[in-house]
Design an enzyme around this catalytic site. Sequence first.
Site, PDB file in Angstrom:
ATOM      1  N   ARG A   1      -4.015  45.346 -14.438  1.00 25.59           N
ATOM      2  CA  ARG A   1      -3.297  45.599 -13.186  1.00 25.59           C
ATOM      3  C   ARG A   1      -2.769  44.299 -12.579  1.00 25.59           C
ATOM      4  NH1 ARG A   1      -7.291  49.433  -9.846  1.00 25.59           N
ATOM      5  NH2 ARG A   1      -6.319  48.236  -8.175  1.00 25.59           N
TER       6      ARG A   1
ATOM      7  N   LYS B   1     -15.994  52.875  -8.983  1.00 23.98           N
ATOM      8  CA  LYS B   1     -15.635  54.236  -8.555  1.00 23.98           C
ATOM      9  C   LYS B   1     -14.892  54.990  -9.654  1.00 23.98           C
ATOM     10  CE  LYS B   1     -13.153  52.718  -5.064  1.00 23.98           C
ATOM     11  NZ  LYS B   1     -13.293  51.256  -5.265  1.00 23.98           N
TER      12      LYS B   1
ATOM     13  N   ARG C   1      -7.900  42.355  -0.821  1.00 25.72           N
ATOM     14  CA  ARG C   1      -8.418  43.727  -0.938  1.00 25.72           C
ATOM     15  C   ARG C   1      -9.856  43.807  -0.404  1.00 25.72           C
ATOM     16  NH1 ARG C   1      -7.122  44.108  -6.989  1.00 25.72           N
ATOM     17  NH2 ARG C   1      -8.394  45.991  -7.053  1.00 25.72           N
TER      18      ARG C   1
ATOM     19  N   ARG D   1      -9.976  55.664   2.961  1.00 32.65           N
ATOM     20  CA  ARG D   1     -10.197  54.222   3.063  1.00 32.65           C
ATOM     21  C   ARG D   1     -10.091  53.739   4.502  1.00 32.65           C
ATOM     22  NH1 ARG D   1      -8.615  52.813  -2.487  1.00 32.65           N
ATOM     23  NH2 ARG D   1      -8.828  50.598  -2.890  1.00 32.65           N
TER      24      ARG D   1
ATOM     25  N   ARG E   1     -11.229  43.535 -15.847  1.00 34.50           N
ATOM     26  CA  ARG E   1     -10.845  44.953 -15.989  1.00 34.50           C
ATOM     27  C   ARG E   1      -9.570  45.125 -16.805  1.00 34.50           C
ATOM     28  NH1 ARG E   1     -10.731  48.688 -10.770  1.00 34.50           N
ATOM     29  NH2 ARG E   1      -9.442  47.045  -9.860  1.00 34.50           N
TER      30      ARG E   1
HETATM   31  P1  ADP Z   1      -9.546  49.613  -6.567  1.00 36.37           P
HETATM   32  O1  ADP Z   1      -9.749  50.357  -7.863  1.00 36.37           O
HETATM   33  O2  ADP Z   1      -9.528  48.152  -6.789  1.00 36.37           O
HETATM   34  O3  ADP Z   1     -10.485  50.079  -5.507  1.00 36.37           O
HETATM   35  P2  ADP Z   1      -7.263  51.279  -6.056  1.00 36.37           P
HETATM   36  O4  ADP Z   1      -6.699  51.539  -7.396  1.00 36.37           O
HETATM   37  O5  ADP Z   1      -8.078  52.345  -5.447  1.00 36.37           O
HETATM   38  O6  ADP Z   1      -8.066  49.903  -6.082  1.00 36.37           O
HETATM   39  O7  ADP Z   1      -6.092  50.908  -5.039  1.00 36.37           O
HETATM   40  C1  ADP Z   1      -5.114  49.956  -5.354  1.00 36.37           C
HETATM   41  C2  ADP Z   1      -4.221  49.738  -4.129  1.00 36.37           C
HETATM   42  O8  ADP Z   1      -3.579  50.975  -3.778  1.00 36.37           O
HETATM   43  C3  ADP Z   1      -4.957  49.311  -2.853  1.00 36.37           C
HETATM   44  O9  ADP Z   1      -5.130  47.899  -2.794  1.00 36.37           O
HETATM   45  C4  ADP Z   1      -4.006  49.827  -1.772  1.00 36.37           C
HETATM   46  O10 ADP Z   1      -2.868  48.986  -1.621  1.00 36.37           O
HETATM   47  C5  ADP Z   1      -3.520  51.141  -2.368  1.00 36.37           C
HETATM   48  N1  ADP Z   1      -4.373  52.295  -2.001  1.00 36.37           N
HETATM   49  C6  ADP Z   1      -5.096  53.074  -2.846  1.00 36.37           C
HETATM   50  N2  ADP Z   1      -5.742  54.042  -2.170  1.00 36.37           N
HETATM   51  C7  ADP Z   1      -5.431  53.876  -0.860  1.00 36.37           C
HETATM   52  C8  ADP Z   1      -5.810  54.529   0.351  1.00 36.37           C
HETATM   53  N3  ADP Z   1      -6.646  55.592   0.341  1.00 36.37           N
HETATM   54  N4  ADP Z   1      -5.304  54.052   1.509  1.00 36.37           N
HETATM   55  C9  ADP Z   1      -4.470  52.999   1.556  1.00 36.37           C
HETATM   56  N5  ADP Z   1      -4.075  52.330   0.457  1.00 36.37           N
HETATM   57  C10 ADP Z   1      -4.546  52.756  -0.741  1.00 36.37           C
HETATM   58  P1  ADP Z   2     -13.170  50.729  -8.926  1.00 36.68           P
HETATM   59  O1  ADP Z   2     -12.516  52.024  -9.367  1.00 36.68           O
HETATM   60  O2  ADP Z   2     -14.245  50.931  -7.917  1.00 36.68           O
HETATM   61  O3  ADP Z   2     -12.172  49.705  -8.504  1.00 36.68           O
HETATM   62  P2  ADP Z   2     -13.762  50.401 -11.796  1.00 36.68           P
HETATM   63  O4  ADP Z   2     -14.462  51.663 -12.147  1.00 36.68           O
HETATM   64  O5  ADP Z   2     -12.364  50.231 -12.237  1.00 36.68           O
HETATM   65  O6  ADP Z   2     -13.908  50.116 -10.203  1.00 36.68           O
HETATM   66  O7  ADP Z   2     -14.651  49.176 -12.353  1.00 36.68           O
HETATM   67  C1  ADP Z   2     -14.218  47.829 -12.229  1.00 36.68           C
HETATM   68  C2  ADP Z   2     -14.489  47.099 -13.539  1.00 36.68           C
HETATM   69  O8  ADP Z   2     -15.905  46.909 -13.688  1.00 36.68           O
HETATM   70  C3  ADP Z   2     -14.033  47.843 -14.779  1.00 36.68           C
HETATM   71  O9  ADP Z   2     -13.590  46.884 -15.731  1.00 36.68           O
HETATM   72  C4  ADP Z   2     -15.318  48.563 -15.276  1.00 36.68           C
HETATM   73  O10 ADP Z   2     -15.302  48.716 -16.694  1.00 36.68           O
HETATM   74  C5  ADP Z   2     -16.408  47.621 -14.832  1.00 36.68           C
HETATM   75  N1  ADP Z   2     -17.625  48.303 -14.362  1.00 36.68           N
HETATM   76  C6  ADP Z   2     -17.732  49.514 -13.761  1.00 36.68           C
HETATM   77  N2  ADP Z   2     -19.009  49.796 -13.444  1.00 36.68           N
HETATM   78  C7  ADP Z   2     -19.747  48.718 -13.825  1.00 36.68           C
HETATM   79  C8  ADP Z   2     -21.161  48.397 -13.767  1.00 36.68           C
HETATM   80  N3  ADP Z   2     -22.051  49.245 -13.218  1.00 36.68           N
HETATM   81  N4  ADP Z   2     -21.544  47.198 -14.267  1.00 36.68           N
HETATM   82  C9  ADP Z   2     -20.656  46.342 -14.808  1.00 36.68           C
HETATM   83  N5  ADP Z   2     -19.329  46.584 -14.909  1.00 36.68           N
HETATM   84  C10 ADP Z   2     -18.872  47.760 -14.419  1.00 36.68           C
END
Ligand code: ADP
Ligand code: ADP
Length: 215
Positions: free
Chosen positions: A161, A13, A172, A88, A127
């Site tokens: 992270r 994302k 998660r 979410r 990541r």
């Molecule tokens: P990821 O990139 O792995 O999807 P995020 O960076 O979006 O994770 O979120 C990291 C953490 O922040 C989540 O595990 C949760 O604890 C919190 N968080 C982020 N967005 C939300 C949301 N919309 N609602 C509730 N918790 C959230």
């Molecule tokens: P999210 O925001 O949904 O948690 P990220 O964009 O941070 O996910 O992506 C998670 C990890 O996977 C990062 O290290 C990113 O560079 C990598 N990544 C993202 N998209 C792809 C893909 N299509 N194929 C392989 N690796 C990816």
Amino acid sequence: MNLILLGPPGAGKGTQADVIAARLKLAKLSTGDMLRAAVAEGSELGKKVKDIMVSGALVPDDIIIAMIRDRIKQPDCKNGYILDGFPRTLAQAEALDGMLAKEGTALDHVIELAVDDAALIERISGRFSCAKCGAGYNDKSKPTRKTGVCDACAGTEFIRRKDDNAATVSERLKAYHAQTAPLLPYYRKKGNLAAVDGMADIKDVERQIAVILGK
Ligand code: ADP
Ligand code: ADP
Ligand code: ZN
């Protein structure tokens, strides 16, 4: 144009939101980034959410909804925005509908990034991001062009992270399946959900999204 990128942790994302935001001049609103900034600052909000984030559970809806309500009023959102990591829960989705209705705007697309759980764990373990500009990378799928140097800003410090570890990731993923996956039928019913194959490589996912957006 207002978009939601929906998908499990590690689906891509943030990676895709950065690309679309730069290409279409939209604001990128990442609730995860906002919460991490609050934790880093040590603000009241940061203190409240720190332990919850480390555990892998979701932060309470009221906190998140208030944060987004303020954020979408900022001038940089006038042109439209990409929501990354919000909503979410169903309560968050309903609150967003209320905010949009009040402003007389709507969601143009909800894009689901579909990725298998096994691939997510691998992506999340690899990541890392630039400490200076926040650019995102992956040990395996998206290394920096020059080892140890950020492609975007030439910074040489990188961060991983705290919650990107195996134990937290499994929490998660559970939270995603239990609380966030119900948003898929919610938006499907409204008619603005489109899915992309998030297992494809980064450039291919970019192309799939561009087709959905028609630009
Ligand atoms: P990821 O990139 O792995 O999807 P995020 O960076 O979006 O994770 O979120 C990291 C953490 O922040 C989540 O595990 C949760 O604890 C919190 N968080 C982020 N967005 C939300 C949301 N919309 N609602 C509730 N918790 C959230
Ligand atoms: P999210 O925001 O949904 O948690 P990220 O964009 O941070 O996910 O992506 C998670 C990890 O996977 C990062 O290290 C990113 O560079 C990598 N990544 C993202 N998209 C792809 C893909 N299509 N194929 C392989 N690796 C990816
Ligand atoms: Zn950088």
